[in-house]
Design an enzyme around this catalytic site. Structure first.
Site, PDB file in Angstrom:
ATOM      1  N   ARG A  35       7.672 -10.241   2.475  1.00  0.00           N
ATOM      2  CA  ARG A  35       8.925  -9.485   2.622  1.00  0.00           C
ATOM      3  C   ARG A  35      10.087 -10.397   2.994  1.00  0.00           C
ATOM      4  NH1 ARG A  35       6.391  -4.008   5.420  1.00  0.00           N
ATOM      5  NH2 ARG A  35       6.166  -2.874   3.451  1.00  0.00           N
ATOM      6  N   LYS A 198      -1.978   4.633   7.500  1.00  0.00           N
ATOM      7  CA  LYS A 198      -0.890   5.602   7.720  1.00  0.00           C
ATOM      8  C   LYS A 198      -1.254   6.940   7.069  1.00  0.00           C
ATOM      9  CE  LYS A 198       2.754   2.154   8.156  1.00  0.00           C
ATOM     10  NZ  LYS A 198       3.925   1.513   7.547  1.00  0.00           N
ATOM     11  N   GLY A 354       3.105  -3.490   2.850  1.00  0.00           N
ATOM     12  CA  GLY A 354       3.102  -4.712   3.642  1.00  0.00           C
ATOM     13  C   GLY A 354       1.707  -5.318   3.741  1.00  0.00           C
ATOM     14  N   GLY A 377       4.496   3.074   1.129  1.00  0.00           N
ATOM     15  CA  GLY A 377       4.885   4.484   1.137  1.00  0.00           C
ATOM     16  C   GLY A 377       6.090   4.726   0.240  1.00  0.00           C
TER      17      GLY A 377
END
Ligand SMILES: Nc1ncnc2c1ncn2[C@@H]1O[C@H](COP(=O)(O)OP(=O)(O)O)[C@@H](O)[C@H]1O
Ligand SMILES: O=C(OP(=O)(O)O)[C@H](O)COP(=O)(O)O
Length: 399
Positions: A35, A198, A354, A377
């Site tokens: 990132r 998640k 990530g 997401g």
């Protein structure tokens, strides 16, 4: 929509929302810098134009204000090495010190603000907080594709304070272009692979994906909510109790729509969340008390690989297990192997998130899949056909 190529940043202070939510180890070393590397061209464009850059990001999910393990200060050395210049750091993203550092910032300089989520106002989308952030810069650039599905102060609300000078950066642009290419014309069979931790976020996305995909392979921490919903014994595996009904409905919905939804038949289990724990393999429906599923098992690996081998489009977010620990990385690597092989056979493979990007890099596969996205997401929500709030905020003037 406006992009940074159409803007000259000379003499301007650009407030750039990046997604620097990178994985850190226990000593705060960055274990995957995808990132950060992705954001470099945007930052360089602004600096080369003669502008100054104020970077803002979140890191992790701090719940109660500042915490060392969520500090963006740990990223300063990596940024200084990248840009070969001193990077200034504001220990609070708002307040007098941030304001003064921003005010004194000179062209060619970089200022990194501390984690936005140390203030609850960020996730609440508080307009006053957004306004205070906005006061630090002359122009707003959103390059945080990985967080574009969040309607937070720095990702969406802030745009209202830049009625004209707001635009997307190169990461956002490239990610949207790539995802759009697949969105409307995914070749079939189309397989989505979902895992990770998640659960509550991502389980909500499944319903929409069922209208688009032929196969949905579930792995990682998410599996056990489905297994428990199906009457299985999951020991102390990760579970979202309030999503059990939803999980049941999703399985039924998938059947009604003719989607092949798969839950791992077996799991690698451990008696502690540690690489040194005792390890066993069991049917996912029969995990003993006090043991937890930390990876998909050998039969699940084989079944998933077979489905992937037959796919023409593959969308993958979320590792199949706790891949950071070598004893629980086998499932993720097996799925990655299968995705690489399918890609070599002509499939289009899109992997995002990530930790998923970190996994692909760890196995050395980044160049052998079609596209590695910085968003997990966000990518899934975009691929379900949703408008991302972070993108919408750049288009609208009524935020
Ligand atoms: N069975 C499991 N139990 C607990 N954690 C898991 C399990 N499987 C995967 N994980 C964890 O999920 C995390 C990644 O989840 P997530 O953030 O949803 O993925 P991404 O960042 O790719 O979107 C990893 O840190 C991994 O260790
Ligand atoms: O890591 C992220 O998302 P991902 O795990 O879906 O890749 C983003 O930084 C968003 O973080 P959030 O899910 O805590 O809002």
């Amino acid at each position: 929509m406006r992009t940074i190529d159409q803007y000259n940043f000379a003499g301007k202070k650009a407030l750039v929302r990046v997604d620097f939510n990178v994985p850190l180890d226990s000593e705060y070393n960055i274990t995957d810098d995808t990132r950060i590397r992705a954001a470099v061209p945007t930052i360089n464009k602004i600096l080369n134009d003669g502008g100054a850059v104020i970077l803002m990001s979140h890191l992790g999910r701090p719940k109660n204000g500042p915490e060392e393990k969520f500090s963006l200060r740990h990223l300063v050395p990596r940024l200084e090495q990248e840009f070969k210049t001193r990077v200034l750091f504001a220990p609070d993203c708002v307040g007098p010190e941030a304001a003064q550092l921003a005010q004194e910032l000179q062209p060619g300089e970089i200022l990194l603000l501390e984690n936005l989520r140390f203030h609850k106002a960020e996730e609440k989308g508080d307009p006053d907080f957004a306004k205070e952030l906005a006061s630090l810069g002359d122009v707003y650039v959103n390059d945080a594709f990985g967080t574009a599905h969040r309607e937070h102060a720095s990702t969406a609300v802030i745009a209202r304070y830049f009625p004209t000078d707001k635009m997307m950066g190169y990461v956002m642009q490239a990610e949207l272009e790539n995802a759009r290419r697949v969105l409307g014309n995914a070749e079939r069979p189309y397989t989505a692979i979902m895992g990770g931790a998640k659960i509550s976020d991502k389980i909500l996305i499944i319903e929409k994906l069922l209208d688009r995909v032929d196969n949905l392979l579930i792995g990682g921490g998410m599996s056990f909510t489905f297994v428990k919903a199906d009457g299985g014994q999951i020991g102390s595996s990760l579970v979202e109790e309030d999503k059990l009904d939803l999980a049941n409905r999703l399985i039924k919905m998938a059947k009604d729509k003719g989607v092949n939804i798969m839950i791992p038949v077996d799991s690698v289990i451990a008696d502690a969340f540690s690489n040194d724990a005792n390890i066993d393999t069991k049917l996912s429906h029969h995990i003993p008390q006090n043991w937890m599923g930390l990876d998909i098992g050998p039969d699940a690996r084989e079944q998933y690989a077979a489905v992937i081998a037959n796919s023409k489009t593959i969308l993958w977010n979320g590792p199949m297990g706790v891949f950071e620990m070598s004893n629980f990385s086998v499932g993720t690597e097996a799925v990655a192997d299968a995705v690489v092989a399918a890609t070599a056979n002509g499939a289009y493979s899109l992997i995002g998130g990530g930790d998923s990007a970190a996994a692909v890099n760890k196995f050395g596969y980044a160049d052998r899949v079609s596209y590695v996205s910085t968003g997990g997401g966000a990518l899934l929500e975009y691929m379900e056909g949703k408008t991302l709030p972070g993108v919408a905020a750049l288009e609208r003037n009524d935020y």
